[in-house]
Every structure is written in structure tokens, then in C-alpha cells.
Design a protein around this motif. Structure first.
Motif, PDB file in Angstrom:
ATOM      1  N   ILE A   9       0.837  -1.298  -0.076  1.00  0.00           N
ATOM      2  CA  ILE A   9       0.133  -0.029   0.097  1.00  0.00           C
ATOM      3  C   ILE A   9       0.892   1.210  -0.028  1.00  0.00           C
ATOM      4  CG2 ILE A   9      -1.776   1.166   1.074  1.00  0.00           C
ATOM      5  CD1 ILE A   9      -2.738  -1.401   2.419  1.00  0.00           C
ATOM      6  N   ALA A  10       0.645   1.944  -0.792  1.00  0.00           N
ATOM      7  CA  ALA A  10       1.188   3.579  -1.052  1.00  0.00           C
ATOM      8  C   ALA A  10       0.077   4.574  -0.697  1.00  0.00           C
ATOM      9  CB  ALA A  10       1.820   3.533  -2.222  1.00  0.00           C
ATOM     10  N   THR A  11       0.921   5.551  -0.188  1.00  0.00           N
ATOM     11  CA  THR A  11      -0.217   6.633   0.209  1.00  0.00           C
ATOM     12  C   THR A  11       0.466   8.126  -0.242  1.00  0.00           C
ATOM     13  OG1 THR A  11       0.523   6.663   2.452  1.00  0.00           O
ATOM     14  CG2 THR A  11      -1.827   5.448   2.039  1.00  0.00           C
ATOM     15  N   PRO A  12      -0.034   9.198  -0.483  1.00  0.00           N
ATOM     16  CA  PRO A  12       0.532  10.263  -1.031  1.00  0.00           C
ATOM     17  C   PRO A  12       1.114  11.336   0.263  1.00  0.00           C
ATOM     18  CG  PRO A  12      -1.792  10.492  -0.872  1.00  0.00           C
ATOM     19  CD  PRO A  12      -1.524   9.010  -0.659  1.00  0.00           C
ATOM     20  N   SER A  13       2.154  11.940  -0.155  1.00  0.00           N
ATOM     21  CA  SER A  13       2.553  12.948   0.645  1.00  0.00           C
ATOM     22  C   SER A  13       1.602  13.904   0.863  1.00  0.00           C
ATOM     23  CB  SER A  13       3.768  13.365   0.229  1.00  0.00           C
ATOM     24  OG  SER A  13       3.793  14.060  -0.850  1.00  0.00           O
ATOM     25  N   ARG A  14       1.888  14.816   1.997  1.00  0.00           N
ATOM     26  CA  ARG A  14       1.134  16.069   2.123  1.00  0.00           C
ATOM     27  C   ARG A  14       0.625  16.918   0.949  1.00  0.00           C
ATOM     28  NH1 ARG A  14      -1.159  17.518   6.702  1.00  0.00           N
ATOM     29  NH2 ARG A  14       0.395  16.146   7.810  1.00  0.00           N
ATOM     30  N   HIS A  15       1.647  16.980   0.058  1.00  0.00           N
ATOM     31  CA  HIS A  15       1.440  18.235  -0.841  1.00  0.00           C
ATOM     32  C   HIS A  15       0.431  17.662  -2.212  1.00  0.00           C
ATOM     33  CE1 HIS A  15       4.759  15.809  -2.968  1.00  0.00           C
ATOM     34  NE2 HIS A  15       4.285  16.045  -4.093  1.00  0.00           N
ATOM     35  N   ARG A  17      -2.513  15.930  -1.370  1.00  0.00           N
ATOM     36  CA  ARG A  17      -3.702  15.842  -0.697  1.00  0.00           C
ATOM     37  C   ARG A  17      -4.709  17.069  -1.123  1.00  0.00           C
ATOM     38  NH1 ARG A  17      -1.707  13.684   5.110  1.00  0.00           N
ATOM     39  NH2 ARG A  17      -0.544  11.905   4.525  1.00  0.00           N
ATOM     40  N   LEU A  18      -5.829  16.579  -1.221  1.00  0.00           N
ATOM     41  CA  LEU A  18      -7.005  17.668  -1.497  1.00  0.00           C
ATOM     42  C   LEU A  18      -8.052  17.394  -0.608  1.00  0.00           C
ATOM     43  CD1 LEU A  18      -7.373  17.080  -5.490  1.00  0.00           C
ATOM     44  CD2 LEU A  18      -6.245  18.968  -4.513  1.00  0.00           C
ATOM     45  N   PRO A  19      -8.836  18.483  -0.344  1.00  0.00           N
ATOM     46  CA  PRO A  19     -10.199  18.278   0.478  1.00  0.00           C
ATOM     47  C   PRO A  19     -11.091  17.446  -0.030  1.00  0.00           C
ATOM     48  CG  PRO A  19      -9.450  20.607   0.194  1.00  0.00           C
ATOM     49  CD  PRO A  19      -8.580  19.983  -0.760  1.00  0.00           C
ATOM     50  N   GLY A  20     -11.675  16.718   0.568  1.00  0.00           N
ATOM     51  CA  GLY A  20     -12.653  15.615  -0.173  1.00  0.00           C
ATOM     52  C   GLY A  20     -12.175  14.633  -0.803  1.00  0.00           C
ATOM     53  N   VAL A  21     -10.913  14.464  -0.879  1.00  0.00           N
ATOM     54  CA  VAL A  21     -10.182  13.408  -1.939  1.00  0.00           C
ATOM     55  C   VAL A  21      -9.106  12.475  -0.915  1.00  0.00           C
ATOM     56  CG1 VAL A  21      -8.789  12.957  -3.632  1.00  0.00           C
ATOM     57  CG2 VAL A  21     -10.520  14.695  -3.848  1.00  0.00           C
ATOM     58  N   ALA A  22      -9.267  11.268  -1.112  1.00  0.00           N
ATOM     59  CA  ALA A  22      -8.237  10.203  -0.584  1.00  0.00           C
ATOM     60  C   ALA A  22      -7.738   9.481  -1.683  1.00  0.00           C
ATOM     61  CB  ALA A  22      -8.665   9.677   0.644  1.00  0.00           C
ATOM     62  N   MET A  23      -6.312   9.197  -1.838  1.00  0.00           N
ATOM     63  CA  MET A  23      -5.786   8.340  -2.816  1.00  0.00           C
ATOM     64  C   MET A  23      -5.061   7.357  -2.044  1.00  0.00           C
ATOM     65  SD  MET A  23      -4.833  10.820  -5.902  1.00  0.00           S
ATOM     66  CE  MET A  23      -4.036  12.267  -4.847  1.00  0.00           C
ATOM     67  N   ALA A  24      -4.768   6.049  -2.784  1.00  0.00           N
ATOM     68  CA  ALA A  24      -3.933   5.103  -2.321  1.00  0.00           C
ATOM     69  C   ALA A  24      -3.750   4.288  -3.293  1.00  0.00           C
ATOM     70  CB  ALA A  24      -4.429   4.216  -1.137  1.00  0.00           C
ATOM     71  N   GLY A  25      -2.304   3.609  -3.491  1.00  0.00           N
ATOM     72  CA  GLY A  25      -1.916   2.604  -4.433  1.00  0.00           C
ATOM     73  C   GLY A  25      -1.890   1.303  -3.786  1.00  0.00           C
ATOM     74  N   PHE A  26      -2.501   0.305  -4.464  1.00  0.00           N
ATOM     75  CA  PHE A  26      -2.447  -1.127  -4.061  1.00  0.00           C
ATOM     76  C   PHE A  26      -1.669  -1.979  -5.053  1.00  0.00           C
ATOM     77  CE2 PHE A  26      -6.052   1.081  -2.309  1.00  0.00           C
ATOM     78  CZ  PHE A  26      -6.003   0.640  -0.917  1.00  0.00           C
ATOM     79  N   ARG A  27      -1.083  -2.574  -4.444  1.00  0.00           N
ATOM     80  CA  ARG A  27      -0.495  -3.993  -5.600  1.00  0.00           C
ATOM     81  C   ARG A  27      -0.441  -5.406  -4.720  1.00  0.00           C
ATOM     82  NH1 ARG A  27       5.185  -3.640  -8.946  1.00  0.00           N
ATOM     83  NH2 ARG A  27       4.847  -5.530 -10.084  1.00  0.00           N
ATOM     84  N   ARG A 127       0.385   4.904 -16.031  1.00  0.00           N
ATOM     85  CA  ARG A 127       1.043   3.540 -16.232  1.00  0.00           C
ATOM     86  C   ARG A 127       2.674   4.000 -16.322  1.00  0.00           C
ATOM     87  NH1 ARG A 127      -1.481  -1.229 -17.439  1.00  0.00           N
ATOM     88  NH2 ARG A 127      -3.521  -1.211 -17.302  1.00  0.00           N
ATOM     89  N   ALA A 128       3.023   5.107 -17.144  1.00  0.00           N
ATOM     90  CA  ALA A 128       4.203   5.632 -17.580  1.00  0.00           C
ATOM     91  C   ALA A 128       4.821   6.303 -16.290  1.00  0.00           C
ATOM     92  CB  ALA A 128       4.276   6.442 -18.784  1.00  0.00           C
ATOM     93  N   ALA A 129       4.032   6.733 -15.515  1.00  0.00           N
ATOM     94  CA  ALA A 129       4.849   7.537 -14.241  1.00  0.00           C
ATOM     95  C   ALA A 129       5.822   6.664 -13.462  1.00  0.00           C
ATOM     96  CB  ALA A 129       3.808   8.001 -13.265  1.00  0.00           C
ATOM     97  N   ALA A 130       6.760   7.030 -12.994  1.00  0.00           N
ATOM     98  CA  ALA A 130       7.834   6.677 -12.283  1.00  0.00           C
ATOM     99  C   ALA A 130       7.674   6.026 -10.951  1.00  0.00           C
ATOM    100  CB  ALA A 130       8.984   7.556 -12.496  1.00  0.00           C
ATOM    101  N   SER A 131       6.516   6.659 -10.221  1.00  0.00           N
ATOM    102  CA  SER A 131       6.493   6.306  -8.761  1.00  0.00           C
ATOM    103  C   SER A 131       4.928   6.689  -8.562  1.00  0.00           C
ATOM    104  CB  SER A 131       7.504   7.261  -7.755  1.00  0.00           C
ATOM    105  OG  SER A 131       6.833   8.502  -8.050  1.00  0.00           O
ATOM    106  N   TRP A 132       4.669   5.965  -7.292  1.00  0.00           N
ATOM    107  CA  TRP A 132       3.221   6.268  -6.673  1.00  0.00           C
ATOM    108  C   TRP A 132       3.235   7.591  -6.622  1.00  0.00           C
ATOM    109  CZ3 TRP A 132      -0.599   3.255  -7.676  1.00  0.00           C
ATOM    110  CH2 TRP A 132      -0.408   1.959  -7.744  1.00  0.00           C
ATOM    111  N   GLU A 133       3.928   8.155  -5.942  1.00  0.00           N
ATOM    112  CA  GLU A 133       3.851   9.779  -5.586  1.00  0.00           C
ATOM    113  C   GLU A 133       3.727  10.517  -6.906  1.00  0.00           C
ATOM    114  OE1 GLU A 133       3.467  12.844  -3.421  1.00  0.00           O
ATOM    115  OE2 GLU A 133       3.840  10.790  -2.668  1.00  0.00           O
ATOM    116  N   ALA A 137       0.276  13.114  -7.631  1.00  0.00           N
ATOM    117  CA  ALA A 137       0.461  14.220  -7.904  1.00  0.00           C
ATOM    118  C   ALA A 137      -0.216  14.589  -9.150  1.00  0.00           C
ATOM    119  CB  ALA A 137       1.725  14.828  -7.867  1.00  0.00           C
ATOM    120  N   LEU A 138      -0.183  13.900 -10.196  1.00  0.00           N
ATOM    121  CA  LEU A 138      -0.988  13.874 -11.520  1.00  0.00           C
ATOM    122  C   LEU A 138      -2.322  13.870 -11.127  1.00  0.00           C
ATOM    123  CD1 LEU A 138       1.260  11.407 -13.995  1.00  0.00           C
ATOM    124  CD2 LEU A 138       0.936  14.000 -14.048  1.00  0.00           C
TER     125      LEU A 138
END
Length: 271
Positions: A9-15, A17-27, A127-133, A137-138
């Protein structure tokens, strides 16, 4: 408590993050299957794996990236060597950024039915992004832009939703209508038109979510029923059966709830 499945599980750093939105990466390596427990958010599951993710239940399955409606239940998702970016959107945010979702129909649709050709383009970029972070951000930048240009929820509707979440569904809807200076009929009409759910059912969904997590944490159904404000244990059983289509003990064993603390720990993101 049941041990969580072998998810990375990967989660985003603080920068990111958006109000009303949560994101996580799963593998998950190998075969993985999970029940979808109804949740008070609209969920965007972006499939980034080599083999397609499948979500099914109550109709035709969706293969690949999918949008799950507010409180969608009775669904199962899975695949092999799953890699997925999941975005949970409060219905206030979803109203702006997923404008095509209501028109697509149903609690489960393909992402392309909502964003059209843009969905495929975004899958390629992620898919082409180099990292979860980088992926987080995208997605955050795109959602922020879409929200700025998207439809607005009435401040009164947003306030009532926020109070339902804050109170775990215990706030009285009639009292909230009086607080914002609206009639009960006007609140029902505007809330349902903008968030896609009636306010009383929204309160029940939020309360169910609170109870489901208490059950997953090992709470006895009778104690959970009392804490969550149900009339009795039978009342809890009926609500769980309606929302999740299983018994309280089965909800308590759902593997997906066991990863929530790691993936979705941001306080107040549903508002």
C-alpha cells in the motif's frame, strides 16, 4: 482481528492531498479477490496492472478501470497481480469532477463511460509514471482543475453532508434542514439532485460505515449497535443485510476493511 491480505500500500505525501479526496496505491502479487463493502464515497479504481482488474455484481462486470457509486455494495473485485490506484471522492467533490457519472447509470460503470477518451489517456500517463507519488500528484492536479471548472454543490447541501459525516450519521436531517434555513422538501430535493442520494439514506450509509469498521475492529454486534445508535442488534443486522447483503459477522471478516487504517487514515477527507 483477521490479518490483512498481502497488499503493498502506498499513500500520498501531504502536498498531493486535496479536500474531500483520498488516494492510495495497491499492489498484490498472485490472485486477489475482495468484497466491496459499501462506503460513503464515490470510488474511482484506476487499473494499472498487466492483466485487467474485474469488478462485478448485480449486472455486467466491468473489466479495467471503474467508477463505483456512493454506497455501492454487493460487488466483488479481483484479478491477478493487481496494481490499482484507488481514489475516494466525497460526493461533494464527485459532483464536480465526475459529471458524466450520473448519466452513465448504475452503481458500477467503466471509467471510460464517465471521462470518455480522456480516461484511456490518463491510464497511459499513470502507467508511465515513475512512482506512486508522481501518480498521486498527476491525479491531484487533474482533480483540482476539474473541480475548479465543475458543477457546484449548494453550500447548504455541502454543510448537511459534512454534518452527517462528522456525527457518524447520527445528526437529525430535519434539524439540519432547519439549521440551513431550508424546508425539509427543499433539502431532500437539492441533496438528492446534487449528491445522488436522499439525505436520510446518506445518514444510514454513514452510520453503517461506522458500524462496519467497529465490527471489523472486533466489536460485539450488540455493543456496536448501541454505540452506533441502532435500536438493537436486530436493527443493526437488518441494516448490514440491506447495505452489504451479508451478516454482521461476515462484514467483520471482509479483508478490505482491515487495510483501511493503512490506506485511508486521513481525518475528515470525506467532507
Amino acid at each position: 482481528m483477521q490479518q490483512p491480505p498481502p497488499w503493498e500500500i502506498a499513500t500520498p505525501s501531504r502536498h498531493s492531498r486535496l479536500p474531500g479526496v483520498a488516494m492510495a496505491g495497491f499492489r498484490a502479487r498472485g490472485a486477489a479477490e475482495l468484497g466491496v463493502v459499501p462506503f460513503p464515497a464515490v470510488t474511482l479504481a484506476i487499473d494499472l496492472g498487466d492483466e485487467p482488474l474485474t469488478v462485478a455484481g448485480g449486472g455486467w462486470p466491468v473489466r479495467g478501470s471503474a467508477v463505483l457509486g456512493l454506497g455501492a455494495g454487493g460487488l466483488r473485485g479481483g484479478g491477478r497481480d493487481v496494481r490499482c490506484l484507488q481514489v475516494r471522492l466525497s460526493p461533494v467533490v464527485a459532483h464536480a469532477v465526475l459529471e458524466g457519472f450520473a448519466a452513465a447509470g448504475g452503481p458500477l460503470v467503466g471509467w471510460d463511460a464517465v471521462w470518455g477518451r480522456e480516461a484511456a489517456r490518463w491510464e497511459e500517463r499513470l502507467r508511465a509514471a515513475a512512482s506512486w507519488e508522481e501518480r498521486f500528484a498527476l491525479v491531484a492536479a487533474e482533480l483540482a482543475a476539474r473541480r475548479a471548472e465543475g458543477r457546484r454543490v449548494d453550500p447548504e447541501v455541502a454543510y448537511v453532508w459534512g454534518e452527517l459525516v462528522r456525527s457518524h450519521g447520527a445528526a437529525r436531517v430535519a434539524g439540519l434542514a432547519a439549521e440551513v434555513g431550508w424546508s425539509r422538501k427543499r433539502l431532500w430535493s437539492r441533496f438528492r439532485a446534487q449528491l445522488g442520494i436522499a439525505p436520510k439514506r446518506a445518514a444510514r450509509l454513514v452510520r453503517f460505515d461506522h458500524a462496519a469498521h467497529r465490527l471489523a475492529a472486533g466489536g460485539h454486534p450488540a455493543a456496536v449497535a448501541a454505540e452506533a445508535g441502532y435500536a438493537d442488534q436486530s436493527h443493526l443486522h437488518r441494516e448490514v443485510a440491506e447495505f452489504a447483503r451479508v451478516t454482521p459477522s461476515a462484514v467483520a471478516r471482509e479483508p478490505w476493511l482491515s487495510v483501511d487504517e493503512a490506506a485511508w487514515s486521513l481525518p475528515g477527507y470525506l467532507r
